[in-house]
Design an enzyme around this catalytic site. Structure first.
Site, short mmCIF file in Angstrom:
data_model
loop_
_atom_site.label_atom_id
_atom_site.label_comp_id
_atom_site.label_asym_id
_atom_site.label_seq_id
_atom_site.Cartn_x
_atom_site.Cartn_y
_atom_site.Cartn_z
N ASP A 309 0.85 -1.19 0.00
CA ASP A 309 0.00 0.00 0.00
C ASP A 309 0.90 1.25 0.00
O ASP A 309 2.10 1.18 0.25
CB ASP A 309 -0.98 -0.01 1.19
CG ASP A 309 -2.22 0.82 0.88
OD1 ASP A 309 -2.18 1.67 -0.03
OD2 ASP A 309 -3.26 0.63 1.56
N GLU A 506 -10.81 6.86 3.95
CA GLU A 506 -9.81 6.32 4.88
C GLU A 506 -9.96 6.93 6.29
O GLU A 506 -11.07 7.16 6.75
CB GLU A 506 -8.40 6.49 4.30
CG GLU A 506 -8.28 5.76 2.95
CD GLU A 506 -6.85 5.65 2.45
OE1 GLU A 506 -5.93 5.42 3.25
OE2 GLU A 506 -6.65 5.78 1.22
C1 BGC Z 1 -5.17 3.06 0.04
C2 BGC Z 1 -5.32 2.01 -1.03
C3 BGC Z 1 -5.09 2.61 -2.40
C4 BGC Z 1 -3.74 3.30 -2.41
C5 BGC Z 1 -3.37 3.88 -3.76
C6 BGC Z 1 -3.95 3.92 -0.14
O1 BGC Z 1 -4.00 5.06 0.68
O2 BGC Z 1 -5.15 2.44 1.30
O3 BGC Z 1 -6.60 1.44 -0.96
O4 BGC Z 1 -5.17 1.61 -3.37
O5 BGC Z 1 -3.77 4.33 -1.46
O6 BGC Z 1 -4.05 5.05 -4.02
#
Ligand code: BGC
Length: 614
Positions: A309, A506
């Site tokens: 991630d 998030e």
């Molecule tokens: C998220 C992921 C995402 C990644 C790329 C992260 O902050 O947890 O779900 O795919 O960013 O944008």
């Protein structure tokens, strides 16, 4: 024919969900090993490490860094738009410029270009946005979900990008988590078949079809099971309550709740998996060899590659970045999302190899896995067209695509309460009074991960608000009046309060309190005071605590985050279609003392599977 909820539960129950059972091996990727190994044998260490490196294009210092660092991949994170504008042409130029540069390099190994196409190609203005996953979970219709994902792939190929960070197979256990809406359900048995549907939709009949993109199941594993108070530090001594926290469970329970749903997607050939920011019993998933190598690769038979991630390695407890890299790669991470620090990553991983802190065999395994996927996608064949696909460009944001999204919206609506047959509303009612902050707000109905990472209220993209859709649906003699606060309802036939949440993504969506906002309750009160029947439409990324309005309203429709096609909500309100959605989450009552499923203080208002019809 759509599957009913009961059949759906039966169907999902039939998917082998015992995470102890090693899956029957379906070999999607290892057949490409001879080619992958032949190429690998010719690569230098620098070239191998480049394949494992994924910067965010936003931070790419120069176009020539693609060749200089032999980059195997780039991504656009949630806010990483082209500098020239957020439209299809700009995105196409952005992608094609990078891909052409990779193809002009000595090695000519094409780039995988990753993007969070999580409810449509949702970063692009004008793309169709489907309901967020929580709504799709309530449809119980895997075929429809597959169709949505197929369209997502087409709208990605409209600009050329070839890798979606989807499906999200999280099983949120506490709806106060800001990522609840990214999950189809709290129940892995409901999630599993939808993960397969999305994998099939994105990856198509064959991965090497020019209209296929590779999927990414995430966030492995236990991202939805974190315990209250364990979330990531905010930097001011406090923590977010849940996001990126610690899932404290014994292995048997962890397997059942958080691993089992991955098995069917692995069997369906999902090409990549993203380890979670979160921890399992105190160990960061990105650093957990037992989880990533022993369980996922060796036991579950995952043949694709792991992508970390965004900046996740930097959260691993260790002395410095170099050590964090060694821990994660040795645990089984194959490609690393290093948005900004790609030069450091490149240099430090090389040092780790030179100092025997990361064995060469691990590097070779990681690169073999990445190349396998590239070969399986047909990318290595010089005849394959790696640019945008004109037929897909033509269909981008089309009426046909929107029609499928509208159907998904219809099937995602869950009728929680309907007294005295308040719904459906007659199309020829004399006057309909509409209120609420989500009635005429495309951004609110799309939620986070829409145009921007966090999403935003207002007319951020193209689509139809619920209010605009209602206006289209009524008879010529019917009047609709809109007041955001619901005031002025006197004399109306019926009031519709379209209330709920504003966008977040998030950690920013972690909440202590899930009660409806006072201004939302006020909309209902203003309408009720006029002595008319009132319908509440709740636009939200999760169940809300609705006791303050429960007895005041005659009907309640859970709309979730329906995306750009508000017509689907209006179709249900006016009875053009009967509601068929069923709750894929338990809806808690406001006197719960905990909202973590299974806690003694958790109290249920509506059970999972609840959903009325006309
Ligand atoms: C998220 C992921 C995402 C990644 C790329 C992260 O902050 O947890 O779900 O795919 O960013 O944008």
């Amino acid at each position: 024919m759509r599957t009913t909820r009961r059949e759906f539960f039966a169907l999902s129950g039939a998917v082998a969900l015992s995470a102890d059972a090693a899956p029957a091996k379906a070999h999607f990727f290892t057949p490409f090993d001879p080619q992958a190994r032949t190429l690998l044998a010719t690569l230098s260490l620098d070239e191998k490490i480049g394949q494992m490196t994924q910067p965010d294009q936003l931070f790419l210092q120069s176009l020539d860094d693609i060749e200089k660092y032999h980059l195997g991949s780039l991504l656009s994170g949630g806010d990483s738009d082209p500098k020239t504008g957020n439209d299809l042409v700009s995105w196409t130029e952005l992608y094609e410029r990078y891909q052409k540069r990779a193809l002009a390099a000595k090695r000519r190994i094409p780039l995988l270009y990753g993007i969070d196409a999580v409810h449509g190609n949702n970063n692009l203005i004008g793309a169709v946005c489907f309901p967020q996953n929580i709504g799709l979970g309530c449809t119980g219709n895997a075929k429809l979900v597959e169709q949505c994902a197929r369209i997502t792939a087409l709208e990605m190929k409209a600009c050329g990008v070839n890798w979606a960070f989807s499906p999200c197979l999280t099983a949120p256990q506490d709806i106060r988590w800001g990522r609840t809406y990214e999950g189809y359900s709290q129940d892995p048995a409901v999630i599993a078949p939808l993960g397969v549907a999305v994998t099939r939709g994105l990856q198509g009949k064959s991965l090497n079809d020019p209209l296929s993109v590779v999927g990414c199941a995430k966030h492995f594993a236990g991202d939805g099971g974190t315990f209250w108070g364990t979330g990531q530090p905010k930097g001011n001594g406090e923590r977010y309550p849940l996001d990126q926290g610690d899932t404290r469970l014994d292995e048997a329970t962890f397997r059942k709740l958080h691993l089992s749903q991955y098995i069917p997607s692995i069997r369906a050939g999902v090409g990549t998996i993203m380890p979670s920011y979160s921890s399992w019993n105190g160990i960061k998933c990105s650093a957990n060899k037992r989880l990533l190598t022993e369980i996922l690769k060796d036991e579950m038979g995952f043949e694709g590659f792991l992508i970390s991630d965004y900046g996740a390695l930097q959260q691993i407890p260790a002395a410095n970045f170099k050590e964090q890299i060694a821990i994660s790669i040795n645990a089984g991470m194959d490609m690393v999302m290093v948005p900004e620090k790609y030069v450091d990553f490149f240099t430090l991983l090389k040092e780790n190899v030179a100092e025997n802190k990361v064995p060469m065999a691990r590097i070779d395994d990681a690169v073999t896995r990445i190349l396998r996927v590239k070969f399986a996608m047909g990318m290595m064949d010089p005849k394959t067209d790696l640019m945008s696909i004109p037929s897909a460009t033509k269909a981008f944001g089309s009426a046909q695509h929107r029609e499928v999204a509208r159907q998904a919206v219809r099937e995602s609506q869950v009728l929680l309460k309907n007294e005295k047959k308040t719904l459906p509303i007659s199309r020829s009612a004399a006057r309909i009074h509409v209120g609420g902050k989500c009635a005429d707000d495309l951004g609110n109905q799309c939620g986070g991960w829409t145009i921007t990472w966090q999403g935003q209220s207002g007319e951020t993209t193209k689509g139809t608000t619920i209010l605009a859709a209602m206006k289209k649906a009524i008879s010529p003699s019917t009047q609709i009046r809109f007041a955001k606060d619901g005031a002025g309802a006197e004399g109306a036939t019926i009031g519709v309060a379209i209330i709920g949440e504003t966008p977040y993504a998030e950690s920013a969506g972690d909440r202590v309190d899930l009660h409806l906002a006072p201004e939302d309750v006020a909309v209902v009160q203003n309408m009720k005071r006029a002595g008319i029947p009132v319908v509440a439409v709740i636009v939200s990324g999760r169940p809300m605590l609705i006791e303050p309005i429960l007895d005041k309203v005659d009907a309640i429709l859970a709309s979730w985050l329906p995306g750009t096609e508000g017509d689907g909500v209006s179709d249900i309100l006016f009875g053009a279609f009967k509601p068929s959605g069923k709750l894929s989450f338990t809806w808690p009552s406001g006197d719960s003392t905990s909202l973590h499923i299974g806690d003694p203080g958790y109290k249920t208002l509506f059970a999972m599977g609840h959903g009325l019809t006309y």
